[in-house]
Write a protein that holds these residues in place. Structure first.
Motif, short mmCIF file in Angstrom:
data_model
loop_
_atom_site.label_atom_id
_atom_site.label_comp_id
_atom_site.label_asym_id
_atom_site.label_seq_id
_atom_site.Cartn_x
_atom_site.Cartn_y
_atom_site.Cartn_z
N MET A 71 -17.01 12.89 2.71
CA MET A 71 -16.46 12.82 1.51
C MET A 71 -16.35 11.27 1.47
N LYS A 72 -17.04 10.48 0.12
CA LYS A 72 -16.78 9.07 -0.06
C LYS A 72 -15.33 8.96 -0.69
N SER A 73 -14.45 8.24 -0.11
CA SER A 73 -13.16 8.12 -0.65
C SER A 73 -12.81 6.80 -1.08
N LEU A 74 -13.79 5.81 -1.08
CA LEU A 74 -13.69 4.54 -1.04
C LEU A 74 -14.83 4.11 -2.25
N HIS A 75 -14.21 3.47 -3.43
CA HIS A 75 -15.09 3.05 -4.68
C HIS A 75 -14.60 1.36 -4.81
N LEU A 76 -15.74 0.59 -4.68
CA LEU A 76 -15.81 -0.65 -5.30
C LEU A 76 -15.03 -0.63 -6.71
N ALA A 77 -13.93 -1.33 -6.77
CA ALA A 77 -13.28 -1.38 -8.00
C ALA A 77 -13.98 -2.56 -8.92
N GLY A 78 -14.16 -2.19 -10.34
CA GLY A 78 -14.74 -3.12 -11.41
C GLY A 78 -13.66 -3.32 -12.34
N PRO A 79 -14.17 -4.12 -13.37
CA PRO A 79 -13.15 -4.36 -14.62
C PRO A 79 -12.58 -3.17 -15.17
N GLU A 80 -13.33 -2.19 -15.35
CA GLU A 80 -12.88 -0.80 -16.04
C GLU A 80 -11.73 -0.34 -15.14
N ASP A 81 -11.47 -0.60 -14.07
CA ASP A 81 -10.33 -0.09 -13.18
C ASP A 81 -9.16 -0.90 -13.27
N LEU A 82 -9.19 -1.90 -14.13
CA LEU A 82 -7.91 -2.99 -13.97
C LEU A 82 -6.61 -2.01 -14.39
N GLY A 83 -6.52 -1.21 -15.18
CA GLY A 83 -5.21 -0.52 -15.64
C GLY A 83 -4.76 0.33 -14.48
N ARG A 84 -5.71 1.11 -13.62
CA ARG A 84 -5.35 1.84 -12.59
C ARG A 84 -4.89 1.15 -11.64
N LEU A 85 -5.35 -0.10 -11.20
CA LEU A 85 -4.98 -0.78 -10.16
C LEU A 85 -3.61 -1.60 -10.28
N VAL A 86 -3.45 -1.98 -11.64
CA VAL A 86 -2.17 -2.82 -11.88
C VAL A 86 -1.14 -1.58 -11.74
N THR A 87 -1.27 -0.54 -12.06
CA THR A 87 -0.30 0.54 -11.83
C THR A 87 0.23 0.65 -10.59
N LEU A 88 -1.18 0.85 -9.36
CA LEU A 88 -1.14 1.24 -8.10
C LEU A 88 -0.48 -0.17 -7.28
N VAL A 89 -0.86 -1.25 -7.70
CA VAL A 89 -0.46 -2.45 -7.09
C VAL A 89 1.19 -2.65 -7.46
N SER A 90 1.54 -2.55 -8.62
CA SER A 90 2.88 -2.51 -9.19
C SER A 90 3.79 -1.37 -8.23
N ALA A 91 3.36 -0.20 -8.28
CA ALA A 91 3.96 0.65 -7.25
C ALA A 91 4.28 0.25 -5.89
N PHE A 92 2.94 -0.38 -5.25
CA PHE A 92 3.05 -0.88 -3.88
C PHE A 92 4.26 -2.07 -3.83
N HIS A 93 4.08 -2.91 -4.65
CA HIS A 93 5.01 -4.01 -4.73
C HIS A 93 6.49 -3.67 -4.92
N SER A 94 6.78 -2.50 -5.72
CA SER A 94 8.06 -2.12 -5.90
C SER A 94 8.66 -1.29 -4.56
N GLU A 95 7.66 -0.51 -3.97
CA GLU A 95 8.01 0.08 -2.90
C GLU A 95 8.33 -0.84 -1.74
N GLN A 96 7.77 -1.81 -1.57
CA GLN A 96 8.14 -3.01 -0.66
C GLN A 96 9.11 -4.02 -1.08
N ARG A 97 9.90 -3.63 -2.32
CA ARG A 97 10.84 -4.55 -2.67
C ARG A 97 10.38 -5.93 -3.20
N LEU A 98 9.00 -5.97 -3.53
CA LEU A 98 8.52 -7.40 -3.92
C LEU A 98 8.61 -7.47 -5.70
N GLU A 99 8.83 -8.55 -6.06
CA GLU A 99 9.10 -8.86 -7.42
C GLU A 99 7.78 -8.30 -8.04
N VAL A 100 7.60 -7.61 -9.09
CA VAL A 100 6.53 -7.27 -9.76
C VAL A 100 6.44 -8.01 -11.05
#
Length: 148
Positions: free
Chosen positions: A1-30
Motif C-alpha cells: 500500500m502506498k501511504s506517502l504522496h508528494l504534496a502539491g499546491p492543491e494540498d495547501l489547505g489540508r497541510l495547513v490544518t495538519l501542521v497547525s494540529a501538530f504545532h498545537s500538540e507540541q505547544r508551539l505558537e500557531v
C-alpha cells in the motif's frame, strides 16, 4: 500500500490544518500565515525541500516535511526531517513506519546519502520509533539553532 504522496499546491489547505494540529500538540505558537508562507514554496517545487502527505491523498492522516542540504562527511546530498506528524487517533497502526520506509527508499533512489532528524531529549516513544527505522544517535553531535 502506498501511504506517502508528494504534496502539491492543491494540498495547501489540508497541510495547513495538519501542521497547525501538530504545532498545537507540541505547544508551539500557531501562526497560519507563517505556516502557509513556509509551505507554499515547497508545494510549488522549490528544490530546498518537499512535503509528503501520509495516508489517503484525499483524507491524509499526517505529513512529513524534509529539507535538503549538502554534506561533505556523507558524500553529497543529504536530507533532514523537519516535521513528521500522524493524527493522534490513528497512531500506532504502522502508517508512520510505512511512510518513513517509503520516504527513505525514495530519497535513497534520488541520490540522498543521509537522512537526519532531531527529537526532544527524553521522548522514549519517538526514540524507539526512529531506532526501529535504523536511525542512530551520534554522541559527538548536538543540534544547535540560531533563528533569525
Amino acid at each position: 500500500m502506498k501511504s506517502l504522496h508528494l504534496a502539491g499546491p492543491e494540498d495547501l489547505g489540508r497541510l495547513v490544518t495538519l501542521v497547525s494540529a501538530f504545532h498545537s500538540e507540541q505547544r508551539l505558537e500557531v501562526d497560519y500565515a507563517t505556516v502557509e508562507a513556509a509551505l507554499t514554496p515547497l508545494l510549488e517545487g522549490q528544490p530546498v525541500g518537499a512535503v509528503w502527505l501520509i495516508g489517503p491523498r484525499k483524507a491524509p492522516v499526517g505529513y512529513v516535511s524534509v529539507s535538503f542540504g549538502w554534506s561533505l562527511r556523507h558524500g553529497g546530498l543529504d536530507a533532514t526531517i523537519d516535521e513528521l506528524y500522524i493524527r493522534p487517533a490513528v497512531r500506532r497502526r504502522g502508517m508512520g513506519g510505512e511512510a518513513l520506509h517509503q520516504l527513505t527508499q525514495g530519497l535513497r533512489q534520488a541520490g540522498v546519502t543521509a537522512l537526519r532528524l532531531a527529537i526532544e531529549p527524553g521522548d522514549e516513544r519517538l526514540d524507539r520509533f526512529f531506532r526501529r527505522a535504523r536511525f542512530q544517535e551520534h554522541a559527538r553531535n548536538r543540534l544547535l539553532t540560531r533563528v533569525f
